[in-house]
Design an enzyme around this catalytic site. Structure first.
Site, PDB file in Angstrom:
ATOM      1  N   CYS A 165       7.046 -52.735 -20.057  1.00 26.95           N
ATOM      2  CA  CYS A 165       5.855 -51.943 -20.350  1.00 26.95           C
ATOM      3  C   CYS A 165       4.608 -52.829 -20.436  1.00 26.95           C
ATOM      4  O   CYS A 165       4.699 -54.007 -20.764  1.00 26.95           O
ATOM      5  CB  CYS A 165       6.017 -51.230 -21.681  1.00 26.95           C
TER       6      CYS A 165
ATOM      7  N   ARG B  49       4.897 -55.850 -13.669  1.00 26.74           N
ATOM      8  CA  ARG B  49       5.919 -55.964 -14.711  1.00 26.74           C
ATOM      9  C   ARG B  49       6.993 -54.905 -14.555  1.00 26.74           C
ATOM     10  O   ARG B  49       8.058 -55.010 -15.165  1.00 26.74           O
ATOM     11  CB  ARG B  49       5.262 -55.813 -16.091  1.00 26.74           C
TER      12      ARG B  49
ATOM     13  N   TRP C 106       8.178 -48.530 -19.054  1.00 27.57           N
ATOM     14  CA  TRP C 106       9.454 -48.757 -18.384  1.00 27.57           C
ATOM     15  C   TRP C 106      10.491 -48.133 -19.308  1.00 27.57           C
ATOM     16  O   TRP C 106      10.708 -48.599 -20.426  1.00 27.57           O
ATOM     17  CB  TRP C 106       9.703 -50.252 -18.207  1.00 27.57           C
TER      18      TRP C 106
ATOM     19  N   ASN D 131       4.902 -51.438 -26.938  1.00 30.21           N
ATOM     20  CA  ASN D 131       5.914 -52.165 -26.152  1.00 30.21           C
ATOM     21  C   ASN D 131       6.971 -52.640 -27.126  1.00 30.21           C
ATOM     22  O   ASN D 131       6.642 -53.087 -28.227  1.00 30.21           O
ATOM     23  CB  ASN D 131       5.312 -53.417 -25.508  1.00 30.21           C
ATOM     24  N   GLY D 132       8.230 -52.606 -26.704  1.00 35.00           N
ATOM     25  CA  GLY D 132       9.307 -53.093 -27.564  1.00 35.00           C
ATOM     26  C   GLY D 132      10.269 -51.969 -27.875  1.00 35.00           C
ATOM     27  O   GLY D 132      10.292 -50.941 -27.185  1.00 35.00           O
TER      28      GLY D 132
ATOM     29  N   GLU E 258      21.933 -67.392  -5.906  1.00 30.57           N
ATOM     30  CA  GLU E 258      20.518 -66.998  -5.902  1.00 30.57           C
ATOM     31  C   GLU E 258      20.165 -66.247  -4.617  1.00 30.57           C
ATOM     32  O   GLU E 258      19.425 -65.258  -4.644  1.00 30.57           O
ATOM     33  CB  GLU E 258      19.645 -68.243  -6.089  1.00 30.57           C
TER      34      GLU E 258
ATOM     35  N   LYS F 223      18.676 -62.505  -4.587  1.00 34.05           N
ATOM     36  CA  LYS F 223      17.407 -62.146  -3.922  1.00 34.05           C
ATOM     37  C   LYS F 223      17.635 -60.954  -3.002  1.00 34.05           C
ATOM     38  O   LYS F 223      16.873 -60.000  -3.002  1.00 34.05           O
ATOM     39  CB  LYS F 223      16.844 -63.313  -3.093  1.00 34.05           C
TER      40      LYS F 223
ATOM     41  N   GLU G 243      18.474 -57.563  -4.956  1.00 35.67           N
ATOM     42  CA  GLU G 243      17.455 -56.943  -5.810  1.00 35.67           C
ATOM     43  C   GLU G 243      16.286 -56.353  -5.029  1.00 35.67           C
ATOM     44  O   GLU G 243      15.674 -55.395  -5.474  1.00 35.67           O
ATOM     45  CB  GLU G 243      16.967 -57.898  -6.900  1.00 35.67           C
TER      46      GLU G 243
ATOM     47  N   HIS H  10      40.739 -67.583  -2.538  1.00 34.69           N
ATOM     48  CA  HIS H  10      41.413 -66.997  -3.700  1.00 34.69           C
ATOM     49  C   HIS H  10      41.054 -65.537  -3.898  1.00 34.69           C
ATOM     50  O   HIS H  10      41.194 -65.014  -4.995  1.00 34.69           O
ATOM     51  CB  HIS H  10      41.087 -67.828  -4.948  1.00 34.69           C
TER      52      HIS H  10
ATOM     53  N   LYS I  59       9.630 -57.161 -14.532  1.00 35.26           N
ATOM     54  CA  LYS I  59       9.376 -58.590 -14.380  1.00 35.26           C
ATOM     55  C   LYS I  59       9.792 -59.356 -15.624  1.00 35.26           C
ATOM     56  O   LYS I  59      10.308 -60.452 -15.541  1.00 35.26           O
ATOM     57  CB  LYS I  59       7.887 -58.811 -14.095  1.00 35.26           C
TER      58      LYS I  59
HETATM   59  C1  F6R Z   1      15.375 -62.287 -10.355  1.00 34.88           C
HETATM   60  C2  F6R Z   1      14.632 -62.439 -11.582  1.00 34.88           C
HETATM   61  C3  F6R Z   1      15.357 -62.260 -12.868  1.00 34.88           C
HETATM   62  C4  F6R Z   1      14.813 -63.238 -13.924  1.00 34.88           C
HETATM   63  C5  F6R Z   1      15.461 -62.954 -15.286  1.00 34.88           C
HETATM   64  C6  F6R Z   1      15.020 -63.943 -16.335  1.00 34.88           C
HETATM   65  O1  F6R Z   1      14.590 -62.518  -9.239  1.00 34.88           O
HETATM   66  O2  F6R Z   1      13.465 -62.676 -11.576  1.00 34.88           O
HETATM   67  O3  F6R Z   1      16.727 -62.394 -12.714  1.00 34.88           O
HETATM   68  O4  F6R Z   1      15.081 -64.535 -13.516  1.00 34.88           O
HETATM   69  O5  F6R Z   1      15.118 -61.656 -15.695  1.00 34.88           O
HETATM   70  O6  F6R Z   1      13.637 -63.906 -16.515  1.00 34.88           O
HETATM   71  P1  F6R Z   1      12.859 -65.089 -17.199  1.00 34.88           P
HETATM   72  O7  F6R Z   1      12.976 -66.275 -16.328  1.00 34.88           O
HETATM   73  O8  F6R Z   1      11.445 -64.590 -17.305  1.00 34.88           O
HETATM   74  O9  F6R Z   1      13.490 -65.314 -18.538  1.00 34.88           O
END
Ligand code: F6R
Length: 609
Positions: free
Chosen positions: A2, A27, A74, A98-99, A482, A486, A489, A505, A604
């Site tokens: 949010c 975000r 959110w 927020n929270g 990773e 990518k 997501e 395995h 985000k």
């Molecule tokens: C994936 C991504 C998330 C963040 C995760 C941790 O592309 O961005 O998996 O890496 O939510 O976020 P931070 O680094 O802000 O603690």
């Protein structure tokens, strides 16, 4: 997650709020709303979905006024529908939050028993009722907010407007970030700096427990114990332009292209040129414990966790220290063993990830020494630990992390070199070679980005795949994880990362001509082993996209496509290997027409558990 914006001043408030909210879109959110005092009453407009819905409604029925609050939500408690969108209104009070209010069920029952009627399914509305109840009891707005938050458990950043005192906003923070922007004849509140950066660079980062009264000309802060406090404003130096797309179609693409420069920023001032040595002054408080350190525990989530996995190889290899890398969400609930000879490192781009914060607090409580590798100044993570090694990725707007990841890898490698220097475990030649290859990164990244169009064409061939497997070995196993993250997501194609040696395995059963397999195979000491896995895939009819050095002729022979990655030294290689995978995921997502910068359901900064 949010986003919050609050404004009191002379400008047309609706424009300030909508503009601020648009700068927080990255975000992640699923509804939005604003409330403005129009001189007679507080009028509110809310809408499901993206901000343009709210913007359209606002333009149809504009509200004139110069004090108000706005929010992007959110959804956590209650569906993303208009009646759950903020601001919430109870009596004359409107509020954005927020929270999470953890004890909302009990409070709701209590308030309903008093005859109060709820309009939404949210936890936030409880807080609005509590403030309204305190106002009805005769408390001024600041005290009403303080008393109301005294009843709740959980996390909150709130901004409140009341029709009976329409010259002031009251904001409060506990475990959810809130920043106050100082202007001349105007003041701002926001959950995040970019929302208000075009209006002011002087910001006060509130502390937990702070409650603030904002008018056009004053900002009065009350600390948790009720005393008035002064908090020193900080000057924000980064450029708002850094948060614009600068001609790129998406923030993600811009951020992929920025990586060379952001790595330079992260290395700057930390490598002593003459001696090929690393210096990390921000970790000075921890220097004394390095000789007696017995282990390192890295705590993180998502992409930052993958960075931690890569860091494990470098710290283990260069500083000869045992490293555990834990998912923060698991660590916090498993009664871990910690002591004063353990250094716990939280890795977080945002510095606000709820699980990582809770995990580092738990490590601290159990006696570990603490630090963070973090991208956001004054974030909760940096306040929770003894020392911070900042990545200098600049604001990362695309939800899928790219430049934050490669700068985290660079910072982790600096840390590994620093620890190794202090512990005397790195041969000088290896230290020099590693540092030199770190310095060569920007040029190599530039060269790789020249392949963007080629990678897009490979992406076109696989854009309809239903699933993909990513394989890697050693410190490229996290690269495979990773790469898979990518892809899934942002393109919504299922993808799985696996240690190449584990393929036999289980996952080998999946391989047929329908399953593209991405094999991360740069020129390193495990290349031969990785090549064997690649051939096992080919032998079963699988289609192979290799990430490797084009000059390795076997790769060209055995793979259907090679995404080129130049060769470098062992610990630096994963910083390069991930880049073709970022471009590959981006190309597929863009070709499929997904919302690349704000993929569905994602936020985000994950500030809830
Ligand atoms: C994936 C991504 C998330 C963040 C995760 C941790 O592309 O961005 O998996 O890496 O939510 O976020 P931070 O680094 O802000 O603690």
């Amino acid at each position: 997650m949010c986003g919050i914006v609050g404004y009191v001043g002379e400008l047309a408030c609706g424009e300030v709020l909508l503009d601020g909210l648009s700068r927080l879109e990255y975000r992640g959110y699923d509804s939005a709303g604003i409330a403005i005092w129009d001189g007679e009453s507080i009028r509110r407009v809310r809408a499901e979905g993206k901000l343009f819905n709210l913007d359209r409604r606002f333009r149809e029925n504009p509200i004139e006024g110069s004090i108000g609050i706005g929010h992007t939500r959110w959804a956590t408690h209650g569906a993303p529908v208009e009646r759950n969108a903020h601001p919430h209104r109870v009596d004359d009070v409107v509020l954005v939050h927020n929270g999470i209010i953890e004890n909302h069920t009990a409070l709701r029952q209590e308030l309903e028993a008093e005859g109060r009627v709820f309009e939404s399914d949210t936890d936030t509305e409880v807080l609005a009722h509590l403030v309204a109840r305190e106002r009805a009891a005769g408390h001024d707005l600041l005290h009403a907010v303080r008393r109301a938050t005294g009843h709740v458990r959980g996390s909150w950043a709130v901004v409140v407007l009341d029709a009976h005192s329409p010259d002031e906003l009251v904001a409060a923070r506990h475990a959810s970030p809130l920043v106050i922007g100082l202007g001349s004849g105007e003041n701002f509140a926001a959950s995040d700096v970019p929302a208000i950066l075009r209006h002011t660079r002087r910001m006060i980062f509130l502390e937990d427990g702070d409650t603030v009264r904002l008018t056009r000309t004053a900002v009065e802060i009350t600390a948790e114990d009720g005393s008035r406090v002064e908090r020193t404003p900080k000057a924000i130096t980064w450029d708002p332009v850094a948060a614009e797309k600068q001609g790129y179609k998406h923030f993600m693409l811009k951020e992929i292209h920025e990586q060379g420069d952001r790595i330079v920023d992260t290395l700057r001032g930390r490598i002593l040129l003459d001696e090929d040595e690393v210096t990390l002054p921000s970790l000075a408080t921890l220097e004394g414990i390095v000789p007696s350190l017995r282990r390192i525990v890295i705590l993180a989530c998502g992409t930052s966790w993958h960075a931690g996995l890569v860091g494990r190889y470098a710290i283990g290899g260069l500083a000869r220290l045992p490293v555990e890398v834990e998912l923060a969400s698991e660590f916090r609930y498993r009664n871990p063993v910690m002591d004063g000879e353990t250094l716990a490192i939280a890795i977080s781009q945002s510095g606000e990830t709820a699980d990582t914060l809770a995990a580092i607090e738990e490590a601290k409580r159990l006696g570990a020494r603490t630090m963070t590798i973090c991208n956001v100044m004054e974030s909760s993570m940096t306040r929770a630990v003894e020392a911070t090694l900042y990545t200098h990725a600049g604001p990362e707007i695309g939800v899928a992390s790219t430049k934050a990841y490669t700068t985290q890898l660079s910072a982790l490698l600096l840390l590994a070199l620093w620890l190794g220097q202090l512990r005397g475990t790195i041969p000088a030649a290896e230290r020099q070679a590693t540092i030199r290859s770190l310095r060569a990164l920007p040029r190599q990244i530039e060269e790789m980005l020249g392949d963007e169009a080629l990678i897009r064409e490979v992406g076109r061939e696989y854009m309809h795949a239903r699933s993909m497997l990513f394989l890697g070995r050693g410190n490229e196993f996290p690269t495979a994880l990773e790469g898979a993250l990518k892809l899934k997501e942002i393109s919504y194609i299922h993808a799985e990362g696996y240690a190449a040696g584990e393929m036999k395995h289980g996952p080998i059963a999946l391989i047929d001509e329908e399953l593209p397999v991405v094999v991360v195979a740069p020129r390193n000491r495990l290349l031969e082993k990785t090549m064997s896995n690649l051939e096992e895939v080919r032998a079963r009819g699988g289609r192979v996209i290799a990430v490797g050095d084009r000059s390795v002729s076997e790769l060209e022979r055995h793979a259907d496509h090679v995404l080129h990655v130049p060769s470098t030294t062992e610990w630096v290689q994963p910083i390069l290997s991930v880049i073709p995978l970022q471009l590959f995921a981006y190309a597929i997502a863009d070709l499929r027409g997904t919302d690349v910068d704000q993929p569905r359901n994602l936020a985000k900064s994950v500030t809830v558990e």
